[in-house]
Design an enzyme around this catalytic site. Structure first.
Site, short mmCIF file in Angstrom:
data_model
loop_
_atom_site.label_atom_id
_atom_site.label_comp_id
_atom_site.label_asym_id
_atom_site.label_seq_id
_atom_site.Cartn_x
_atom_site.Cartn_y
_atom_site.Cartn_z
N ASP A 170 -4.19 5.43 6.12
CA ASP A 170 -4.79 6.66 6.62
C ASP A 170 -5.89 6.30 7.63
O ASP A 170 -5.58 5.98 8.78
CB ASP A 170 -5.30 7.44 5.41
N GLU A 210 0.84 -1.21 0.00
CA GLU A 210 0.00 0.00 0.00
C GLU A 210 0.87 1.25 0.00
O GLU A 210 1.96 1.25 0.58
CB GLU A 210 -0.80 0.04 1.31
N ASP A 211 0.36 2.33 -0.58
CA ASP A 211 1.09 3.59 -0.50
C ASP A 211 1.00 4.20 0.90
O ASP A 211 1.99 4.59 1.48
CB ASP A 211 0.57 4.59 -1.57
N ARG A 217 1.77 12.12 -9.13
CA ARG A 217 2.28 10.79 -8.75
C ARG A 217 3.76 10.64 -9.11
O ARG A 217 4.46 9.81 -8.58
CB ARG A 217 1.50 9.70 -9.50
N PHE A 237 -1.98 16.04 3.99
CA PHE A 237 -2.26 15.37 2.73
C PHE A 237 -1.00 15.40 1.88
O PHE A 237 -0.50 16.48 1.55
CB PHE A 237 -3.43 16.04 1.99
#
Ligand code: IMP
Length: 187
Positions: free
Chosen positions: A110, A106-107, A172, A159
């Site tokens: 959160d 996963e990036d 990205r 963010f």
């Protein structure tokens, strides 16, 4: 926790939170941990599209084991910065994972909603082991109990973009993990 430093790239302003050199070093460390934990075995990496693809492609090349890979896609934020709380499967795996040592890549972790959904879906398919590698973790945002076995960096509640992470499908390709200035997010 990394501290942000201000930088300018073209006409856009970013605060660099984690530089590419630090990411590279940490990815190597995580890969070494995985190589040690699964010594002599094969690992099957599952990248969570789209954000996890850059992390996965760097990580897999540093793992010194037999590997295979697949991708899964789930809905996340669309064009907004806040999660709808709803997770939807957009693309399923190409192959069966029964009996495999699966590492979900996963990036960012959160609220944890995406991860807990994916773990539920994958666990039903009877992998031999199921672990999670997340490049970033924002522990203060968690809404459900979900943790990763391998974490690159814990970050504050900001963010972030870059290294696979987007805002409205942009940024990205940034090499660093950055915080976008608020005026840029309104463009
Ligand atoms: P969660 O379900 O709230 O844990 O969010 C998981 C997904 O939301 C991640 O895989 C990202 O695609 C997206 N996301 C969460 N935080 C950020 C962020 O700071 N920047 C970009 N995407 C994010």
């Amino acid at each position: 926790m990394p501290q942000a430093t201000r930088a300018k790239s073209g006409s856009k302003r970013y605060k660099i939170l984690i530089r590419s050199a630090a990411i590279r070093k940490r990815v190597q460390e995580v890969a070494r941990e995985i190589t040690r934990d699964f010594k002599g075995e094969r690992v099957h990496l599952i990248g969570v599209l789209k954000g996890g693809c850059i992390f996965l492609s760097d990580l897999i090349r540093e793992i010194d084991l037999e590997t295979s890979l697949d991708f899964i896609a789930v809905s996340s934020y669309g064009k907004n910065k806040d999660s709808s709380g709803q997770v939807r499967l957009l693309k399923d795996l190409d192959s069966n994972i029964a009996g495999l040592n699966v590492i979900l890549v996963e990036d960012i972790l959160d609220t944890g909603l995406t991860l807990s959904y994916l773990l539920r879906v994958l666990q039903q398919r009877k992998p031999k082991t199921l672990r999670v590698a997340a490049l970033l973790d924002k522990p203060s945002r968690r809404r459900v109990n979900a943790t990763a076995d391998y974490i690159g960096f814990q970050i504050p509640d900001e963010f972030v973009i870059g290294y696979g992470l987007d805002y409205a499908e942009r940024y990205r390709n940034l090499k660093d993990v950055c915080i976008l200035d608020p005026e840029t997010t309104s463009q």
